[in-house]
Design a protein around this motif. Structure first.
Motif, mmCIF file in Angstrom:
data_model
loop_
_atom_site.group_PDB
_atom_site.id
_atom_site.type_symbol
_atom_site.label_atom_id
_atom_site.label_comp_id
_atom_site.label_asym_id
_atom_site.label_seq_id
_atom_site.Cartn_x
_atom_site.Cartn_y
_atom_site.Cartn_z
ATOM 1 N N ILE A 164 21.890 44.499 -43.576
ATOM 2 C CA ILE A 164 20.681 44.455 -42.747
ATOM 3 C C ILE A 164 19.484 44.466 -43.682
ATOM 4 C CG2 ILE A 164 19.335 45.618 -40.948
ATOM 5 C CD1 ILE A 164 21.924 46.839 -39.928
ATOM 6 N N ASP A 165 18.747 43.373 -43.697
ATOM 7 C CA ASP A 165 17.631 43.213 -44.622
ATOM 8 C C ASP A 165 16.304 43.370 -43.878
ATOM 9 O OD1 ASP A 165 15.937 42.661 -46.673
ATOM 10 O OD2 ASP A 165 16.450 40.529 -46.836
ATOM 11 N N CYS A 166 15.632 44.494 -44.117
ATOM 12 C CA CYS A 166 14.323 44.764 -43.500
ATOM 13 C C CYS A 166 13.243 44.881 -44.573
ATOM 14 C CB CYS A 166 14.379 46.051 -42.688
ATOM 15 S SG CYS A 166 15.673 46.109 -41.432
ATOM 16 N N MET A 167 13.447 44.258 -45.713
ATOM 17 C CA MET A 167 12.515 44.382 -46.834
ATOM 18 C C MET A 167 11.183 43.689 -46.515
ATOM 19 S SD MET A 167 12.981 43.222 -50.828
ATOM 20 C CE MET A 167 12.929 41.476 -50.444
ATOM 21 N N SER A 168 10.088 44.371 -46.850
ATOM 22 C CA SER A 168 8.733 43.812 -46.751
ATOM 23 C C SER A 168 8.415 43.305 -45.341
ATOM 24 C CB SER A 168 8.543 42.680 -47.776
ATOM 25 O OG SER A 168 8.741 43.162 -49.089
ATOM 26 N N LYS A 169 8.728 44.109 -44.342
ATOM 27 C CA LYS A 169 8.435 43.755 -42.947
ATOM 28 C C LYS A 169 7.271 44.569 -42.380
ATOM 29 C CE LYS A 169 11.824 40.808 -42.740
ATOM 30 N NZ LYS A 169 11.569 39.360 -42.652
ATOM 31 N N GLY A 170 6.609 45.332 -43.242
ATOM 32 C CA GLY A 170 5.495 46.154 -42.768
ATOM 33 C C GLY A 170 5.919 47.282 -41.856
ATOM 34 N N LEU A 171 7.165 47.733 -42.007
ATOM 35 C CA LEU A 171 7.686 48.776 -41.117
ATOM 36 C C LEU A 171 7.031 50.122 -41.389
ATOM 37 C CD1 LEU A 171 11.512 47.974 -41.164
ATOM 38 C CD2 LEU A 171 9.857 47.417 -39.379
ATOM 39 N N THR A 172 6.699 50.817 -40.310
ATOM 40 C CA THR A 172 6.274 52.214 -40.367
ATOM 41 C C THR A 172 7.340 53.055 -39.669
ATOM 42 O OG1 THR A 172 5.041 52.017 -38.304
ATOM 43 C CG2 THR A 172 3.842 51.544 -40.335
ATOM 44 N N VAL A 173 7.150 54.361 -39.645
ATOM 45 C CA VAL A 173 8.137 55.225 -38.995
ATOM 46 C C VAL A 173 8.267 54.877 -37.519
ATOM 47 C CG1 VAL A 173 8.734 57.612 -38.447
ATOM 48 C CG2 VAL A 173 7.692 57.070 -40.639
ATOM 49 N N THR A 174 7.149 54.560 -36.879
ATOM 50 C CA THR A 174 7.175 54.253 -35.442
ATOM 51 C C THR A 174 7.756 52.870 -35.162
ATOM 52 O OG1 THR A 174 4.874 53.476 -35.595
ATOM 53 C CG2 THR A 174 5.233 55.766 -34.944
#
Length: 202
Positions: free
Chosen positions: A32-42
Motif C-alpha cells: 500500500i503506497d501512500c507516499m507524498s499524498k499530503g496525509l494528516t492524522v485526520t
C-alpha cells in the motif's frame, strides 16, 4: 461455486472478498503506497487490508499514528514512516510502543521528532516514557493554567454581577422607602384636608 462468489462480489454483496485500496493510496498485491499524498492524522485511512505486507506513509504531514492502526495487520513486515513532522507528545505513545516491538528497529532510525523543541531530532523508537510523559505534563499544566485563568475571570465577573445586584437592591429599597414615606404624607395631608373641609361639630 467460485464463479458464483465472484459474481456476487462484483454485484457488491460480498465486499470483503476483494479488499479495496484506501484513498488516496495506490496498491499492489501486498503493498500500500501512500507516499507524498499530503496525509494528516485526520485524513489517514481508518484501516488497511489485513494482507498488507508493506505500507508506505513517508513524506506526508503525519504528526502521530492513531492508536491500534497497525495492530491487526499480521502480515505486516515494514512501514515507511520517514519524512513526517512527528510531534513527540502524548499522541506519539502508540507509535513509539509499536516501533519498540519491531525486530528491525534500526529500519526506523529516520522516524524522528520534529517537536517539541527539546526532543527535536530524537529517534521516536528510543524515546523514554518519562520524556514523553513530561511533554504531556506540560500540556496538562498549560491546560490547568488556562482553566484557572478562565475560572478567575468567571469569578471576577460573578463578583461584579453580585455588586451590581446589591447596588440595585439598595436603590430599590431606598426608592420603596421613599414611596412609602410619600404615600404616608399624602394620606396625612388627605386627612388634614378632610378635617378642614368637614370640621367636627361640638
Amino acid at each position: 461455486m467460485n464463479s458464483g462468489i465472484l459474481f456476487l462480489s462484483l454485484l457488491g454483496f460480498l465486499p470483503s472478498v476483494i479488499p479495496t485500496c484506501p484513498l488516496p493510496c495506490k496498491c499492489a498485491t501486498n503493498i500500500i503506497d501512500c507516499m507524498s499524498k499530503g496525509l494528516t492524522v485526520t485524513r489517514l485511512p481508518a484501516a488497511f487490508r489485513p494482507s498488507a505486507e508493506i505500507i508506505n506513509l513517508s513524506y506526508n504531514r503525519l504528526t502521530s499514528i492513531p492508536s491500534g492502526l497497525f495492530d491487526n495487520l499480521n502480515s505486516l513486515q515494514a512501514v515507511h514512516l520517514q519524512g513526517n513532522p512527528w510531534e513527540c507528545d502524548c499522541d506519539i505513545l502508540y507509535l513509539r510502543s509499536w516501533l519498540q516491538w519491531q525486530q528491525n528497529r534500526t529500519f526506523y532510525r529516520d522516524v524522528r521528532c520534529a517537536s517539541p523543541a527539546h526532543l527535536q531530532g530524537r529517534v521516536v523508537a528510543y524515546l523514554t516514557e518519562d520524556e514523553i510523559i513530561s511533554t504531556c505534563q506540560y500540556w496538562y499544566c498549560s491546560l490547568a493554567l488556562f482553566s484557572q485563568l478562565v475560572l478567575i475571570i468567571l469569578l471576577f465577573l460573578q463578583a461584579i454581577l453580585v455588586i451590581f445586584i446589591i447596588i440595585y437592591l439598595q436603590r430599590f429599597r431606598r426608592m420603596a422607602a421613599e414611596a412609602r414615606s410619600t404615600t404616608r404624607d399624602l394620606y396625612q395631608r388627605a386627612d388634614t384636608w378632610s378635617l378642614q373641609e368637614h370640621p367636627r361639630k361640638p
